[in-house]
Write a protein that holds these residues in place. Structure first.
Motif, PDB file in Angstrom:
ATOM      1  N   PHE A 199       0.747  -1.421   0.090  1.00 42.56           N
ATOM      2  CA  PHE A 199       0.161  -0.044   0.027  1.00 42.56           C
ATOM      3  C   PHE A 199       0.956   1.165  -0.044  1.00 42.56           C
ATOM      4  CE2 PHE A 199      -1.890   3.493   2.518  1.00 42.56           C
ATOM      5  CZ  PHE A 199      -2.975   3.859   1.708  1.00 42.56           C
ATOM      6  N   PHE A 200       1.989   1.416   0.864  1.00 41.28           N
ATOM      7  CA  PHE A 200       2.707   2.505   1.021  1.00 41.28           C
ATOM      8  C   PHE A 200       3.589   2.635  -0.276  1.00 41.28           C
ATOM      9  CE2 PHE A 200       1.825   1.710   5.669  1.00 41.28           C
ATOM     10  CZ  PHE A 200       1.120   2.970   5.683  1.00 41.28           C
ATOM     11  N   ALA A 201       4.229   1.388  -0.486  1.00 35.66           N
ATOM     12  CA  ALA A 201       4.891   1.526  -2.070  1.00 35.66           C
ATOM     13  C   ALA A 201       4.041   2.119  -2.967  1.00 35.66           C
ATOM     14  CB  ALA A 201       5.311   0.250  -2.400  1.00 35.66           C
ATOM     15  N   ARG A 202       2.831   1.841  -3.203  1.00 35.69           N
ATOM     16  CA  ARG A 202       2.061   2.250  -4.315  1.00 35.69           C
ATOM     17  C   ARG A 202       1.721   3.891  -4.035  1.00 35.69           C
ATOM     18  NH1 ARG A 202      -1.489  -1.207  -3.391  1.00 35.69           N
ATOM     19  NH2 ARG A 202      -0.743  -3.031  -4.987  1.00 35.69           N
ATOM     20  N   GLU A 203       1.307   4.112  -3.126  1.00 34.51           N
ATOM     21  CA  GLU A 203       0.964   5.611  -2.597  1.00 34.51           C
ATOM     22  C   GLU A 203       2.573   6.351  -2.972  1.00 34.51           C
ATOM     23  OE1 GLU A 203      -1.661   7.342  -1.769  1.00 34.51           O
ATOM     24  OE2 GLU A 203      -2.678   5.351  -2.527  1.00 34.51           O
ATOM     25  N   LEU A 204       3.672   5.896  -2.690  1.00 32.14           N
ATOM     26  CA  LEU A 204       4.900   6.653  -2.923  1.00 32.14           C
ATOM     27  C   LEU A 204       5.032   6.594  -4.428  1.00 32.14           C
ATOM     28  CD1 LEU A 204       7.108   5.271  -0.285  1.00 32.14           C
ATOM     29  CD2 LEU A 204       6.468   7.503  -0.559  1.00 32.14           C
ATOM     30  N   ALA A 205       4.758   5.705  -5.134  1.00 35.01           N
ATOM     31  CA  ALA A 205       4.933   5.568  -6.631  1.00 35.01           C
ATOM     32  C   ALA A 205       3.973   6.738  -7.337  1.00 35.01           C
ATOM     33  CB  ALA A 205       4.650   4.326  -7.260  1.00 35.01           C
ATOM     34  N   ARG A 206       3.049   6.962  -6.891  1.00 36.02           N
ATOM     35  CA  ARG A 206       2.131   7.671  -7.334  1.00 36.02           C
ATOM     36  C   ARG A 206       2.523   9.209  -7.118  1.00 36.02           C
ATOM     37  NH1 ARG A 206      -2.576   4.440  -5.092  1.00 36.02           N
ATOM     38  NH2 ARG A 206      -3.273   3.201  -6.892  1.00 36.02           N
ATOM     39  N   LEU A 207       3.270   9.233  -5.863  1.00 39.59           N
ATOM     40  CA  LEU A 207       3.952  10.762  -5.680  1.00 39.59           C
ATOM     41  C   LEU A 207       5.077  10.965  -6.528  1.00 39.59           C
ATOM     42  CD1 LEU A 207       3.865  13.049  -3.542  1.00 39.59           C
ATOM     43  CD2 LEU A 207       5.287  11.747  -2.148  1.00 39.59           C
ATOM     44  N   TYR A 208       5.727   9.934  -6.597  1.00 34.19           N
ATOM     45  CA  TYR A 208       7.045  10.132  -7.476  1.00 34.19           C
ATOM     46  C   TYR A 208       6.500  10.510  -8.921  1.00 34.19           C
ATOM     47  CZ  TYR A 208      10.609   8.045 -10.696  1.00 34.19           C
ATOM     48  OH  TYR A 208      11.639   8.004 -11.639  1.00 34.19           O
ATOM     49  N   GLU A 209       5.517   9.635  -9.555  1.00 29.74           N
ATOM     50  CA  GLU A 209       4.848   9.999 -10.861  1.00 29.74           C
ATOM     51  C   GLU A 209       4.584  11.470 -11.127  1.00 29.74           C
ATOM     52  OE1 GLU A 209       3.461   8.945 -14.769  1.00 29.74           O
ATOM     53  OE2 GLU A 209       5.129   8.494 -13.400  1.00 29.74           O
ATOM     54  N   SER A 210       3.979  11.965  -9.855  1.00 31.91           N
ATOM     55  CA  SER A 210       3.400  13.387 -10.108  1.00 31.91           C
ATOM     56  C   SER A 210       4.415  14.533  -9.704  1.00 31.91           C
ATOM     57  CB  SER A 210       2.078  13.609  -8.998  1.00 31.91           C
ATOM     58  OG  SER A 210       2.451  13.330  -7.860  1.00 31.91           O
ATOM     59  N   GLU A 211       5.219  14.111  -8.612  1.00 36.21           N
ATOM     60  CA  GLU A 211       5.942  15.295  -8.393  1.00 36.21           C
ATOM     61  C   GLU A 211       7.530  15.076  -8.490  1.00 36.21           C
ATOM     62  OE1 GLU A 211       4.844  16.818  -4.369  1.00 36.21           O
ATOM     63  OE2 GLU A 211       2.721  16.189  -4.746  1.00 36.21           O
ATOM     64  N   GLY A 212       8.050  13.860  -8.952  1.00 40.66           N
ATOM     65  CA  GLY A 212       9.356  13.572  -9.174  1.00 40.66           C
ATOM     66  C   GLY A 212      10.095  12.871  -7.712  1.00 40.66           C
ATOM     67  N   SER A 213      11.362  12.549  -7.984  1.00 41.90           N
ATOM     68  CA  SER A 213      12.082  11.972  -6.742  1.00 41.90           C
ATOM     69  C   SER A 213      12.285  12.772  -5.480  1.00 41.90           C
ATOM     70  CB  SER A 213      13.529  11.670  -7.375  1.00 41.90           C
ATOM     71  OG  SER A 213      13.490  10.673  -8.668  1.00 41.90           O
ATOM     72  N   ALA A 214      12.286  14.212  -5.767  1.00 42.48           N
ATOM     73  CA  ALA A 214      12.522  14.997  -4.510  1.00 42.48           C
ATOM     74  C   ALA A 214      11.431  14.752  -3.589  1.00 42.48           C
ATOM     75  CB  ALA A 214      12.756  16.299  -5.209  1.00 42.48           C
ATOM     76  N   ALA A 215      10.183  14.526  -4.046  1.00 44.46           N
ATOM     77  CA  ALA A 215       8.967  14.458  -3.329  1.00 44.46           C
ATOM     78  C   ALA A 215       8.818  13.124  -2.601  1.00 44.46           C
ATOM     79  CB  ALA A 215       7.773  14.620  -4.054  1.00 44.46           C
ATOM     80  N   LEU A 216       9.907  12.144  -2.726  1.00 42.51           N
ATOM     81  CA  LEU A 216       9.785  10.856  -2.198  1.00 42.51           C
ATOM     82  C   LEU A 216       9.882  10.930  -0.380  1.00 42.51           C
ATOM     83  CD1 LEU A 216      11.138   8.510  -4.549  1.00 42.51           C
ATOM     84  CD2 LEU A 216       8.916   8.715  -3.924  1.00 42.51           C
TER      85      LEU A 216
END
Length: 343
Positions: free
Chosen positions: A272-289
């Protein structure tokens, strides 16, 4: 049952038979053999199979349990445990998809999170699912929520009902989120195992390993006598996390290795958390992780809000100490050993 419409026939699947369909899906051969030609495959191939990553061993164990139920003609219990977000329900859904392709009829009962719902709701949902595919409704002999005498009669009737339904073809009964189940549902499951239901039935229960109630402890003890198949949905490997990230982002090519490592480390392999982080990465890039994804934050807030104030106090102080917490340091910071241990 979530995510499924069990309506298509094997003849239209392209595999030509129920057995061929099961083999085509990569199911264990024993599950695709011996089924009568009249079995209907209630599977909608218009929707893709649920995605699952890093759970091949767990799925194989559950399919072995189903094979035992089929070959021995009896109820076989199985338990899927793990942390919140570990993919317990997803694993059960994929199992249902694959068994459904071989003529098994799945029925799903989920314990509701909100208070006020009927204690017998999971069982009523299972009965509704079976009724929807032509299994006659059980005789009215009293509910599972009544007196001890009434419950005993209801449990015997439920076992007879499941036996009758299994006579029409193998059954997969899933009781999801048992950590939230009421005493009535847990007593019913105990009775189904104890009554030695005749016929091929795989009875699957899912629960959060970190939220085992005293009532659920009693059920697990009763299940232990029947030697259930036990599956623990643990942390995903970095490789499985990479597959999940690619699937979440709908990419064929590999995702940046550094980003995958960060997602795996920050999620601790939790799907679950990996999927949410992947979506964050897609929308805002590596810095947002480095941030907490909105979806994960909402879930955490919801779960924390349900805790008593004393537990929230301990959590707030523990959060300041970081990821790895020394219990002695936490007790010293709060100056209350009993408060920390109770939390």
């Amino acid at each position: 049952m979530p995510g499924f419409a069990w309506e298509a026939a094997a003849a239209g699947s392209g595999f030509g038979s129920v057995a061929g369909l099961g083999v085509g899906l990569g199911l264990r051969p024993g599950l695709a053999l011996g089924l009568d030609a009249g079995f209907e495959v209630r599977l909608d191939f218009g929707s893709a199979a649920p995605a699952l990553f890093g759970r091949a061993r767990e799925l194989d164990l559950l399919e072995r349990a189903a094979e035992t139920a089929w070959r021995c003609g009896r109820l076989v219990p199985a338990l899927i445990s793990g942390d919140a977000g570990a993919g317990k329900t997803a694993l059960a859904e994929v199992l249902a998809y694959r068994l459904g392709a071989c003529g098994w009829t799945p029925a799903w009962g989920r314990s509701p999170e909100h208070e006020g719902a009927s204690a017998g709701r999971p069982w009523s949902r299972v009965v509704a699912a079976l009724t929807a595919v032509g299994v006659p409704e059980p005789a009215a002999v009293g509910g599972i929520e009544g007196s001890a005498t009434t419950r005993f009669g209801a449990h015997r009737a439920a076992a007879a009902y499941v036996t009758g339904a299994a006579g029409r073809g193998p059954l997969l009964l899933v009781f999801d989120d048992l950590h939230r189940a009421g005493e009535e549902t847990l007593a019913l499951l105990t009775a189904l195992v104890a009554e030695a239901v005749a016929g091929p039935v795989l009875l699957v229960g899912t629960y959060r390993a970190s939220e085992v109630t005293p009532e659920l402890t009693g059920l697990l003890a009763e299940f232990a006598r029947a030697d259930p198949t036990r599956v623990y949905a643990g942390a995903l490997s970095e490789e499985a996390t990479a597959e999940l990230v690619r699937n979440t982002l709908m990419r064929d090519e590999d995702v940046e290795a550094t980003a995958v490592r960060v997602i795996h480390r920050r999620s601790a392999g939790n799907p679950f958390f990996a999927r949410e982080l992947a979506r964050l990465y897609e929308s805002e890039g590596s810095a947002a992780l480095a941030a907490v994804p909105t979806g994960a934050r909402d879930v955490i807030r919801h779960r924390v809000a349900r805790l008593p104030e004393s537990a929230r106090t301990v959590l707030r102080r523990a959060a300041v100490l970081g990821r790895d917490i020394d219990l002695d340091v936490l007790i010293s910071a709060l100056d209350d050993e009993e408060l920390v241990l109770d939390a």
